[in-house]
Design an enzyme around this catalytic site. Structure first.
Site, PDB file in Angstrom:
ATOM      1  N   GLY A  47       0.865  -1.179   0.000  1.00  0.00           N
ATOM      2  CA  GLY A  47       0.000   0.000   0.000  1.00  0.00           C
ATOM      3  C   GLY A  47       0.894   1.219   0.000  1.00  0.00           C
ATOM      4  O   GLY A  47       1.814   1.305  -0.800  1.00  0.00           O
ATOM      5  N   GLU A  48       0.658   2.099   0.918  1.00  0.00           N
ATOM      6  CA  GLU A  48       1.479   3.313   1.015  1.00  0.00           C
ATOM      7  C   GLU A  48       2.013   3.403   2.446  1.00  0.00           C
ATOM      8  O   GLU A  48       1.261   3.645   3.387  1.00  0.00           O
ATOM      9  CB  GLU A  48       0.601   4.521   0.651  1.00  0.00           C
ATOM     10  CG  GLU A  48       1.310   5.839   0.686  1.00  0.00           C
ATOM     11  CD  GLU A  48       2.572   5.886  -0.169  1.00  0.00           C
ATOM     12  OE1 GLU A  48       2.526   5.448  -1.329  1.00  0.00           O
ATOM     13  OE2 GLU A  48       3.616   6.322   0.351  1.00  0.00           O
ATOM     14  N   SER A  49       3.325   3.205   2.555  1.00  0.00           N
ATOM     15  CA  SER A  49       3.915   3.077   3.893  1.00  0.00           C
ATOM     16  C   SER A  49       3.727   4.327   4.761  1.00  0.00           C
ATOM     17  O   SER A  49       3.489   4.220   5.966  1.00  0.00           O
ATOM     18  CB  SER A  49       5.390   2.728   3.784  1.00  0.00           C
ATOM     19  OG  SER A  49       6.060   3.644   2.942  1.00  0.00           O
ATOM     20  N   CYS A  79       6.021  -5.304   0.270  1.00  0.00           N
ATOM     21  CA  CYS A  79       6.114  -3.978  -0.339  1.00  0.00           C
ATOM     22  C   CYS A  79       6.118  -2.855   0.696  1.00  0.00           C
ATOM     23  O   CYS A  79       7.110  -2.674   1.390  1.00  0.00           O
ATOM     24  CB  CYS A  79       5.017  -3.816  -1.377  1.00  0.00           C
ATOM     25  SG  CYS A  79       5.484  -2.674  -2.663  1.00  0.00           S
ATOM     26  N   ARG A 106      12.896   3.558  -1.604  1.00  0.00           N
ATOM     27  CA  ARG A 106      11.472   3.541  -1.975  1.00  0.00           C
ATOM     28  C   ARG A 106      11.275   3.855  -3.451  1.00  0.00           C
ATOM     29  O   ARG A 106      12.020   4.638  -4.023  1.00  0.00           O
ATOM     30  CB  ARG A 106      10.698   4.588  -1.177  1.00  0.00           C
ATOM     31  CG  ARG A 106      10.514   4.247   0.261  1.00  0.00           C
ATOM     32  CD  ARG A 106       9.740   5.347   0.963  1.00  0.00           C
ATOM     33  NE  ARG A 106       8.343   5.382   0.552  1.00  0.00           N
ATOM     34  CZ  ARG A 106       7.535   6.406   0.806  1.00  0.00           C
ATOM     35  NH1 ARG A 106       7.990   7.477   1.410  1.00  0.00           N
ATOM     36  NH2 ARG A 106       6.275   6.354   0.430  1.00  0.00           N
ATOM     37  N   ILE A 133       4.876  -3.328  -7.743  1.00  0.00           N
ATOM     38  CA  ILE A 133       4.100  -2.110  -7.974  1.00  0.00           C
ATOM     39  C   ILE A 133       4.781  -0.964  -7.219  1.00  0.00           C
ATOM     40  O   ILE A 133       4.771  -0.934  -5.990  1.00  0.00           O
ATOM     41  CB  ILE A 133       2.644  -2.265  -7.484  1.00  0.00           C
ATOM     42  CG1 ILE A 133       1.979  -3.449  -8.173  1.00  0.00           C
ATOM     43  CG2 ILE A 133       1.855  -0.976  -7.719  1.00  0.00           C
ATOM     44  CD1 ILE A 133       0.640  -3.849  -7.562  1.00  0.00           C
ATOM     45  N   ARG A 134       5.387  -0.056  -7.968  1.00  0.00           N
ATOM     46  CA  ARG A 134       6.148   1.043  -7.334  1.00  0.00           C
ATOM     47  C   ARG A 134       6.915   0.522  -6.109  1.00  0.00           C
ATOM     48  O   ARG A 134       6.833   1.061  -5.001  1.00  0.00           O
ATOM     49  CB  ARG A 134       5.200   2.184  -6.951  1.00  0.00           C
ATOM     50  CG  ARG A 134       4.674   2.933  -8.188  1.00  0.00           C
ATOM     51  CD  ARG A 134       3.573   3.915  -7.872  1.00  0.00           C
ATOM     52  NE  ARG A 134       3.854   4.764  -6.721  1.00  0.00           N
ATOM     53  CZ  ARG A 134       4.612   5.832  -6.710  1.00  0.00           C
ATOM     54  NH1 ARG A 134       5.240   6.210  -7.806  1.00  0.00           N
ATOM     55  NH2 ARG A 134       4.756   6.542  -5.626  1.00  0.00           N
ATOM     56  N   HIS A 169       4.473  -8.358  -4.413  1.00  0.00           N
ATOM     57  CA  HIS A 169       3.150  -8.639  -3.835  1.00  0.00           C
ATOM     58  C   HIS A 169       2.747 -10.098  -4.061  1.00  0.00           C
ATOM     59  O   HIS A 169       1.993 -10.380  -4.990  1.00  0.00           O
ATOM     60  CB  HIS A 169       2.093  -7.759  -4.516  1.00  0.00           C
ATOM     61  CG  HIS A 169       2.116  -6.331  -4.091  1.00  0.00           C
ATOM     62  ND1 HIS A 169       1.306  -5.828  -3.103  1.00  0.00           N
ATOM     63  CD2 HIS A 169       2.860  -5.304  -4.535  1.00  0.00           C
ATOM     64  CE1 HIS A 169       1.545  -4.550  -2.951  1.00  0.00           C
ATOM     65  NE2 HIS A 169       2.483  -4.195  -3.809  1.00  0.00           N
ATOM     66  N   GLU A 171       0.607 -11.744  -2.642  1.00  0.00           N
ATOM     67  CA  GLU A 171      -0.844 -11.920  -2.457  1.00  0.00           C
ATOM     68  C   GLU A 171      -1.626 -11.623  -3.741  1.00  0.00           C
ATOM     69  O   GLU A 171      -2.812 -11.902  -3.824  1.00  0.00           O
ATOM     70  CB  GLU A 171      -1.341 -11.043  -1.294  1.00  0.00           C
ATOM     71  CG  GLU A 171      -1.467  -9.551  -1.571  1.00  0.00           C
ATOM     72  CD  GLU A 171      -0.139  -8.794  -1.590  1.00  0.00           C
ATOM     73  OE1 GLU A 171       0.934  -9.446  -1.545  1.00  0.00           O
ATOM     74  OE2 GLU A 171      -0.187  -7.559  -1.670  1.00  0.00           O
TER      75      GLU A 171
HETATM   76  N1  GLN Z   1       5.638   2.907  -2.912  1.00  0.00           N
HETATM   77  C1  GLN Z   1       4.948   2.444  -1.767  1.00  0.00           C
HETATM   78  C2  GLN Z   1       5.500   3.029  -0.478  1.00  0.00           C
HETATM   79  O1  GLN Z   1       6.459   3.730  -0.510  1.00  0.00           O
HETATM   80  C3  GLN Z   1       5.000   0.945  -1.707  1.00  0.00           C
HETATM   81  C4  GLN Z   1       4.334   0.358  -2.913  1.00  0.00           C
HETATM   82  C5  GLN Z   1       3.508  -0.855  -2.658  1.00  0.00           C
HETATM   83  O2  GLN Z   1       3.258  -1.276  -1.507  1.00  0.00           O
HETATM   84  N2  GLN Z   1       3.007  -1.421  -3.715  1.00  0.00           N
HETATM   85  O3  GLN Z   1       4.951   2.800   0.551  1.00  0.00           O
END
Ligand code: GLN
Length: 190
Positions: A47-49, A79, A106, A133-134, A169, A171
């Site tokens: 997700g987004e840390s 991630c 990151r 993913i990113r 990921h 999952e």
């Molecule tokens: N770029 C996200 C972060 O910095 C991590 C990306 C992800 O969990 N798919 O949190």
């Protein structure tokens, strides 16, 4: 065994679906009162840390979870979860749980578009599908961290005691081996 899935933000439902598929009991952690429930292990989803960390603090879950991880509770992090565990984040003064002695970079691991799919080896399993993913990657590890996976010369999977962390990921793919490896390591301990 009951696994707690951090369910504040990100791809937590997909982890729950894998646990359902494997017939593993699980609960969601959404607020501090959920920490009173009994659980033996933790999943930190992608997700987004930064958002996840903020919500963990807002919900007063950050310190109690950090303590439990430090005390040896098994964790599977994917991630953003890897970023939450890392002791150092490149270009940032502060880290989050800082229970995993690695440095991460990151949003750095991307072929061209930043998101891609591949298949590669994970130590102890063999080839598995990997969706990035990113994604972050691990740029430095302390000597007692075991490297589990490397893609394009970048470390994308590590283990440190009971903490398993991956840049991709697992999952999101139809392959449950990363979760199974984690669950096996817990039952081997108990
Ligand atoms: N770029 C996200 C972060 O910095 C991590 C990306 C992800 O969990 N798919 O949190």
């Amino acid at each position: 065994m009951t696994v707690a899935v951090l369910a504040l933000q990100g791809a937590f439902i997909e982890h729950e679906q894998v646990l359902n598929h494997l017939g593993v009991e699980h609960i969601e952690l959404r607020q501090a009162s959920d920490l009173k429930k009994t659980f033996d292990a933790l999943i930190l989803p992608g997700g987004e840390s930064t958002v996840q960390s903020l919500l963990l603090h807002e919900q007063n879950m950050f310190e109690p979870l950090k303590k439990r991880i430090e005390d040896g509770m098994p964790v599977l992090a994917t991630c953003a979860g890897l970023i939450l565990l890392a002791s150092e984040i490149e270009g940032q003064e502060t880290s989050h749980f800082a229970t995993l002695p690695v440095k991460v970079r990151r949003n750095a691991y991307g072929r061209q578009l930043g998101s891609f799919h591949t298949e590669s080896e994970v130590k102890g399993i063999g080839k598995v599908p990997m969706t990035f993913i990113r994604a972050p990657y691990v740029s430095e590890t302390s000597p007692d961290v075991e490297v589990l996976a490397v893609v394009d010369n970048k470390i994308v999977g590590v283990r440190y005691n009971s903490q398993f962390a991956y840049a991709f990921h697992p999952e999101l793919d139809d392959n449950t081996q990363i979760h199974e490896l984690f669950l096996r390591s817990i039952s081997a301990k108990s």
